[in-house]
Scaffold this active site. Structure first.
Site, PDB file in Angstrom:
ATOM      1  N   HIS A 346       0.849  -1.190   0.000  1.00 32.71           N
ATOM      2  CA  HIS A 346       0.000   0.000   0.000  1.00 32.71           C
ATOM      3  C   HIS A 346       0.887   1.244   0.000  1.00 32.71           C
ATOM      4  O   HIS A 346       1.551   1.537   0.992  1.00 32.71           O
ATOM      5  CB  HIS A 346      -0.908  -0.041   1.232  1.00 32.71           C
ATOM      6  CG  HIS A 346      -1.961   1.009   1.249  1.00 32.71           C
ATOM      7  ND1 HIS A 346      -2.035   2.035   0.335  1.00 32.71           N
ATOM      8  CD2 HIS A 346      -3.010   1.204   2.110  1.00 32.71           C
ATOM      9  CE1 HIS A 346      -3.074   2.800   0.611  1.00 32.71           C
ATOM     10  NE2 HIS A 346      -3.670   2.317   1.680  1.00 32.71           N
ATOM     11  N   PHE A 405      -8.135   7.191   5.507  1.00 31.41           N
ATOM     12  CA  PHE A 405      -8.482   7.497   6.892  1.00 31.41           C
ATOM     13  C   PHE A 405      -9.246   8.825   6.949  1.00 31.41           C
ATOM     14  O   PHE A 405      -8.987   9.749   6.178  1.00 31.41           O
ATOM     15  CB  PHE A 405      -7.214   7.615   7.741  1.00 31.41           C
ATOM     16  CG  PHE A 405      -6.597   6.292   8.131  1.00 31.41           C
ATOM     17  CD1 PHE A 405      -7.127   5.088   7.706  1.00 31.41           C
ATOM     18  CD2 PHE A 405      -5.468   6.259   8.940  1.00 31.41           C
ATOM     19  CE1 PHE A 405      -6.544   3.880   8.073  1.00 31.41           C
ATOM     20  CE2 PHE A 405      -4.872   5.066   9.307  1.00 31.41           C
ATOM     21  CZ  PHE A 405      -5.412   3.872   8.877  1.00 31.41           C
TER      22      PHE A 405
END
Length: 419
Positions: A346, A405
């Site tokens: 990622h 997030f």
């Protein structure tokens, strides 16, 4: 002069630049992804012996002195290095020449989710051990997130819109999406855009370990990133940069460019739910995808492939698949859906840049990279995740998802370029 009007201008991709854990340019990265090659291995940047997670997707063999001289390179953190290298490849591939005739119509929009954390950690250590007089005057401009855009602008002479965005793991996709809108609405004719990240550091790895967000499959690094698999246990950190050159179609065609593909849709949304977990019903992802399809003027049945956010977290993968089913209905079972994070890890703020570039290549080449490490498919992730082997197939239009997030979501839709 701005060329803002009611008629939307068409936007094409004409250049791609990549620095990734599986390759130091776009051709090498694309070949590795089609081959199902993993770039995950033991962390070498620092001694990770005491960490629960001791693996990552590091960029190996990169030499910034191929792009700028050593003296200048020392003034910048690694994420800026990666952005410069990928931007140069993308710009050269596009054939765009920036000069006095067009400089104010070419912009740069490169984001980073975290920015210059390695330089911050090193400088803090110098401060504690040697005092404030040892802080470099280049510390601040070497680490703040917008200096990837700033340095690329300085090096290329691009004087158009100069921007950065910080939206966690959606950063690269938001940068590309907003660049798409700037061109479509007439504020620029070309944009160098995407994301860059380089935070495989003691503090960042420790932080993600503390959140219990990362895989601890340390004995099998290449098998650790396993999106949609029943045995997934978290994501694996990666680093690098993904940059594309976007151009207004008519100008690109007029100068003889051959577009990779066309950008046709951009959607974004917020979950308003939790700082790190997605809304359980996938509401934000659903709205982001629907907005992108509406913006593109395409129906669900016209999408052939999705490059999923697909990080390998137990909750995130399940929620994304549920969201795809909600948006695409019966067509969801005809989609090819893969997560290239299974190979690259990622890339955080750079993920959307890399994965949008991958989608562009899928559309051009009619090939789809796999999701590797699919050995025990999760029954709740029961769509076609292109397990373990690349696939040749028609890709008329494709989608890239990026979720971050804070509940921030971005979706891009690309399709074959047609006259």
């Amino acid at each position: 002069m701005l060329e803002v009007g009611f008629m939307r201008r068409r936007v094409v991709v004409t250049g791609i630049g990549l620095i990734t854990p599986v390759g130091l340019d776009a051709p090498a990265t694309w070949a590795a992804l089609l081959a199902g090659k993993s770039g995950i291995g033991p962390i070498t940047r620092f001694d990770a012996t005491e960490y629960p997670c001791r693996i990552a997707g590091e960029v190996r063999g990169f030499d910034i002195e191929r792009y700028i001289d050593r003296k200048e390179a020392r003034k910048m953190d690694a994420f800026i290095h990666y952005a410069i290298a990928a931007s140069r490849e993308a710009l050269e591939g596009s054939g765009v020449v920036i000069d006095a005739s067009n400089a104010d119509r070419v912009g740069v929009f490169i984001g980073s989710g975290i920015g210059g954390l390695p330089l911050l950690e090193r400088t803090h250590r110098d401060l504690m051990e040697r005092g404030p007089r040892k802080i470099s005057p280049f510390f601040i401009p070497g680490m703040i997130g917008n200096l990837a855009s700033g340095q690329v602008s300085i090096l290329t002479g691009a004087k158009g819109p100069n921007l950065a965005v910080v939206t966690a793991c959606a950063t690269g996709s938001h940068a590309i999406g907003e660049s798409f809108r700037l061109i479509r609405e007439g504020y620029a004719d070309a944009m160098i855009t995407g994301g860059a990240e380089a935070v495989i550091t003691p503090l960042a790895v420790g932080g993600f370990c503390a959140m219990k967000a990362v895989s601890t499959r340390n004995d099998e690094p290449e098998k650790a990133s396993r999106p949609f698999d029943a045995e997934r246990d978290g994501f694996v950190m990666g680093e690098g940069a993904g940059i594309v050159v976007l151009e207004e179609r008519e100008r690109a065609i007029a100068r003889g460019a051959v577009p990779v593909c066309e950008v046709v849709g951009y959607g974004l949304s917020g979950d308003a739910y939790h700082i790190s977990a997605p809304s359980p019903d996938g509401d934000g992802a659903v709205r982001s995808m629907r907005h992108a399809l509406e913006d593109a003027g395409l129906g669900p049945s016209e999408i052939d492939y999705i490059n999923a956010h697909g990080t390998g977290t137990p909750t995130g993968d399940r929620v994304e698949i549920a969201a795809v089913k909600a948006v695409f209905g019966e067509h969801a079972r005809k989609l090819a859906i893969s997560s290239t994070k299974s190979m690259t890890g990622h890339l955080l703020g750079a993920a959307g840049g890399l994965e949008t570039a991958v989608v562009a290549l899928c559309v051009r080449e009619d090939r789809v990279p796999p999701t590797i490490n699919q050995t025990a498919p999760d029954p709740e992730c029961d769509l076609d995740c292109v397990p373990n082997a690349a696939r040749s197939m028609p890709v008329r239009a494709a989608m890239n998802n990026s979720f971050g997030f804070g509940g921030t979501n971005a979706t891009l839709v690309l399709r074959k370029h047609e006259g």
